[in-house]
Every structure is written in C-alpha cells, then in structure tokens.
Design an enzyme around this catalytic site. Structure first.
Site, PDB file in Angstrom:
ATOM      1  N   ARG A 145       1.496 -36.241  17.628  1.00 46.29           N
ATOM      2  CA  ARG A 145       2.919 -36.573  17.588  1.00 46.29           C
ATOM      3  C   ARG A 145       3.044 -38.037  17.992  1.00 46.29           C
ATOM      4  O   ARG A 145       2.257 -38.530  18.812  1.00 46.29           O
ATOM      5  CB  ARG A 145       3.716 -35.695  18.554  1.00 46.29           C
ATOM      6  CG  ARG A 145       3.651 -34.204  18.251  1.00 46.29           C
ATOM      7  CD  ARG A 145       4.416 -33.401  19.302  1.00 46.29           C
ATOM      8  NE  ARG A 145       4.386 -31.966  19.011  1.00 46.29           N
ATOM      9  CZ  ARG A 145       3.472 -31.121  19.478  1.00 46.29           C
ATOM     10  NH1 ARG A 145       2.516 -31.576  20.278  1.00 46.29           N
ATOM     11  NH2 ARG A 145       3.505 -29.837  19.170  1.00 46.29           N
ATOM     12  N   LYS A 176       3.424 -30.925  24.048  1.00 45.62           N
ATOM     13  CA  LYS A 176       4.658 -30.231  24.422  1.00 45.62           C
ATOM     14  C   LYS A 176       4.357 -29.118  25.416  1.00 45.62           C
ATOM     15  O   LYS A 176       3.359 -28.422  25.301  1.00 45.62           O
ATOM     16  CB  LYS A 176       5.323 -29.642  23.166  1.00 45.62           C
ATOM     17  CG  LYS A 176       6.075 -30.673  22.337  1.00 45.62           C
ATOM     18  CD  LYS A 176       6.871 -29.999  21.241  1.00 45.62           C
ATOM     19  CE  LYS A 176       7.745 -30.992  20.498  1.00 45.62           C
ATOM     20  NZ  LYS A 176       8.536 -30.361  19.435  1.00 45.62           N
ATOM     21  N   HIS A 251       5.827 -39.201  11.543  1.00 50.14           N
ATOM     22  CA  HIS A 251       5.776 -37.749  11.349  1.00 50.14           C
ATOM     23  C   HIS A 251       5.199 -37.398   9.977  1.00 50.14           C
ATOM     24  O   HIS A 251       4.530 -36.367   9.825  1.00 50.14           O
ATOM     25  CB  HIS A 251       7.169 -37.149  11.515  1.00 50.14           C
ATOM     26  CG  HIS A 251       7.142 -35.758  12.068  1.00 50.14           C
ATOM     27  ND1 HIS A 251       6.548 -35.439  13.281  1.00 50.14           N
ATOM     28  CD2 HIS A 251       7.603 -34.581  11.570  1.00 50.14           C
ATOM     29  CE1 HIS A 251       6.660 -34.135  13.499  1.00 50.14           C
ATOM     30  NE2 HIS A 251       7.289 -33.597  12.482  1.00 50.14           N
ATOM     31  N   ARG A 254       1.563 -37.395  10.253  1.00 47.80           N
ATOM     32  CA  ARG A 254       1.139 -36.141  10.909  1.00 47.80           C
ATOM     33  C   ARG A 254       1.114 -35.001   9.895  1.00 47.80           C
ATOM     34  O   ARG A 254       0.159 -34.218   9.845  1.00 47.80           O
ATOM     35  CB  ARG A 254       2.085 -35.834  12.072  1.00 47.80           C
ATOM     36  CG  ARG A 254       1.841 -34.512  12.802  1.00 47.80           C
ATOM     37  CD  ARG A 254       2.726 -34.466  14.049  1.00 47.80           C
ATOM     38  NE  ARG A 254       3.012 -33.123  14.521  1.00 47.80           N
ATOM     39  CZ  ARG A 254       2.262 -32.441  15.378  1.00 47.80           C
ATOM     40  NH1 ARG A 254       1.136 -32.961  15.823  1.00 47.80           N
ATOM     41  NH2 ARG A 254       2.624 -31.236  15.787  1.00 47.80           N
ATOM     42  N   HIS A 277       0.606 -26.744  17.950  1.00 46.14           N
ATOM     43  CA  HIS A 277       1.692 -25.800  17.682  1.00 46.14           C
ATOM     44  C   HIS A 277       1.519 -24.553  18.554  1.00 46.14           C
ATOM     45  O   HIS A 277       0.436 -23.969  18.601  1.00 46.14           O
ATOM     46  CB  HIS A 277       1.692 -25.373  16.212  1.00 46.14           C
ATOM     47  CG  HIS A 277       2.202 -26.419  15.280  1.00 46.14           C
ATOM     48  ND1 HIS A 277       1.950 -26.397  13.922  1.00 46.14           N
ATOM     49  CD2 HIS A 277       2.958 -27.533  15.500  1.00 46.14           C
ATOM     50  CE1 HIS A 277       2.526 -27.443  13.363  1.00 46.14           C
ATOM     51  NE2 HIS A 277       3.140 -28.143  14.295  1.00 46.14           N
ATOM     52  N   TYR A 286       2.548 -25.466   5.982  1.00 46.76           N
ATOM     53  CA  TYR A 286       1.619 -26.263   5.179  1.00 46.76           C
ATOM     54  C   TYR A 286       0.986 -25.440   4.067  1.00 46.76           C
ATOM     55  O   TYR A 286       0.596 -25.989   3.039  1.00 46.76           O
ATOM     56  CB  TYR A 286       0.547 -26.896   6.075  1.00 46.76           C
ATOM     57  CG  TYR A 286       1.154 -27.877   7.044  1.00 46.76           C
ATOM     58  CD1 TYR A 286       1.640 -29.106   6.600  1.00 46.76           C
ATOM     59  CD2 TYR A 286       1.300 -27.566   8.390  1.00 46.76           C
ATOM     60  CE1 TYR A 286       2.237 -29.992   7.481  1.00 46.76           C
ATOM     61  CE2 TYR A 286       1.895 -28.447   9.272  1.00 46.76           C
ATOM     62  CZ  TYR A 286       2.366 -29.660   8.813  1.00 46.76           C
ATOM     63  OH  TYR A 286       2.973 -30.535   9.682  1.00 46.76           O
TER      64      TYR A 286
END
Length: 306
Positions: A145, A176, A251, A254, A277, A286
């Site tokens: 990120r 995160k 992004h 990414r 994730h 994806y």
C-alpha cells in the site's frame, strides 16, 4: 473531552487501527457534525429520518455510493459507542438502507506499460530520479500500500540467505490492523534500492532527527515523503514515459502487481498474504479481473462473429 475525541481514543486503544484510518473516521465525524450544526440538530436527539436526509444531502453533492456507505458505517459505529457509554439509548443509523453500488473491477497496467515506466525512471540519475526509481520498483515488486511504502523504516530492511547461500533482501511491513508481514523483493528492486541508499543522505535533514529512521526521509511533518507527493511524482514519470497519467496511481501499481502474479500462476492465498488482505474475498476480485481479460481476448478470436 468531547464525545468524538473519546470515540477516536477508543478506536486507537482497542481496535489498533492505522493513523490513516483514524483520520478517515475523524473527517467523517466532523463533516457529520458540521451538517448537524448547519441544520440546527443535536447528535443526541436526531432521528432515522434525519439520517436519511443527510444521506440524500451527500448524494446531492455527487458523493459516490461507496464513500457514502463508509460515512454511514462510521456514524453507526459512533452511535454504538455513545450507547455503550450511556450517552444515548438510540442508534438512528440502525435501520437505514445502504446505497447500492457496482463493485468496479480495479484498473491495471499491462506488463509492457510497467516496463516502459520502469525503463524511463531508470534513466534519470538525479538524486530525485534515483529515489523515484527505487520507490516504483519496490512498489511493483511488493504490492505494498502506498502508506506502507512511504513510511518504511531503514530497520524494516532485512537480509536472509537462501538454501543455496544467496543473500536476498526482504522487508518487514506493518500493515492494516498492525499486522506484520514479510515481503521478498526481486533482483531489479534490490539493485534500485541499493543505488538509492548510496545517495539517500541527500534527503536527510539532520536538523530533524525524526526523519533519520525512514527509508524515504523528507522534510514533511511525519519525517517521510507524503503519499500525495509520491502520487504526483509517479504521474509525472508516467507522462514522460508516454503513459496517460490519469490512469496511473500507486494503487493501480498495487493492482497490477497482484493481477500479474495471478496471471503468472501464483496461488490466490499467497497473493492474499503478500497484499496483507484480512479476507480472501477481497483478493478474489483479481480472479474476476482475469476472467474479464479472457473474455476480451476471446472476442478477438477470428471465428467470433459477434
């Protein structure tokens, strides 16, 4: 201390959210309070109808459904907190329907476009060019990120030896929810970072000791390059590489990283881990993207008359 400050303090202490997530909550709450003040409403005495009016107001200002849903989620969590602290007994957001939105597939760059961008960046031997080249190589090699990329610390760079005795560079990344993951980068990225490290001192401001610890130091308040500044530099590089800067962002790099890995046969669970994730369903988009590309390829089949 006001209710919002108490709520943000709780998020920081109990949910281990990132600084950017906390700032997002804060913006949503202050925007909501400004709306209430403008309409002479009290946060402790509003109704579900008031919330629906607020949602209509957001939509009338051309805010996308995804952004509106995020704001609703913030306010709902805020009222759950107020109830838990006995400041109110009613959550006006509880029975509100969320606006529907289409789950758009992410945009990606082709491998040829990525190569064009990287080749252009590698030709600029100014300190700024060497730094940008290292950042873009690292971003595409890792799928980080942008907030993770710019805030990397020198201490996050680790080395480890393979079974064949080869030394490789790896990064320890705090993502995160303060979840740590390890990223192994390719040889091109290693070379670009090694070159950058020889000139990194140009960007270190010794008068601001805080920036000494970061891989990409700057005079910005945080001590490292801002996300916004990197995005601007990336778009500028894209323009000079002959790409449309409107379709280039950190992004998108990414997304391209993940999509190209999947295209190359990587396991979805591995991609999930690399991207950081929490839920595999986030990564599964994806696979839909790959299906979309396959459909477009089949449309070009010589026997396809439609």
């Amino acid at each position: 201390m006001g209710f919002i400050a108490q709520f943000l303090e709780m998020l920081l202490a109990e949910r281990a959210l990132s600084k950017n997530s906390i700032l997002s909550y804060k913006r949503d709450l202050f925007d909501f309070q400004n709306y209430l003040a403008k309409h002479k409403l009290s946060e402790l005495n509003i109704t579900t109808e008031n919330i629906r009016d607020w949602i209509e107001y957001l939509a009338s200002n051309d805010l996308q459904a995804r952004s509106i849903n995020r704001k609703i989620s913030t306010i709902k969590s805020y009222y759950e907190f107020l109830i838990s602290e006995n400041h109110t007994a009613f959550n006006p957001v509880l029975n509100v329907d969320l606006p529907k939105y289409q789950n758009k597939l992410p945009e990606i760059l082709s491998i040829a476009q990525i190569k064009s961008l990287l080749e252009h960046c590698s030709q600029d031997n100014s300190p700024e060019g060497i730094r940008l080249n290292a950042m873009i190589h690292l971003l595409y090699a890792s799928g980080l990120r942008v907030s993770e990329l710019v805030s990397l610390k020198l201490a996050d760079i680790l080395t480890n030896k393979t079974s064949k005795g080869e030394v490789r560079k790896i990064f320890s990344v705090l993502g995160k929810g303060n979840k740590e993951r390890v990223i192994v980068i390719n040889e091109q990225a290693v070379i670009s970072i090694a070159k950058y490290l020889t000139i990194r001192g140009v960007f270190v401001n010794k008068a601001k000791p805080r920036n000494l610890i970061y891989l990409f130091p700057s005079s910005a308040l945080a001590g490292y390059m801002t996300r916004q500044n990197f995005a601007i530099l990336l778009k500028s590089a894209a323009l000079y590489a002959g790409l449309n800067p409107e379709y280039i962002s950190p992004h998108i790099l990414r997304h391209s990283f993940a999509s190209h890995l999947l295209e190359g046969g990587a396991d979805l669970r591995v991609i999930q881990e690399l991207l950081g994730h929490a839920d595999i369903s986030t990564t599964q988009i994806y696979t839909h993207l790959q299906t979309n590309h396959l459909k477009k390829a089949l449309l070009r089949h010589p026997l396809n008359k439609n």
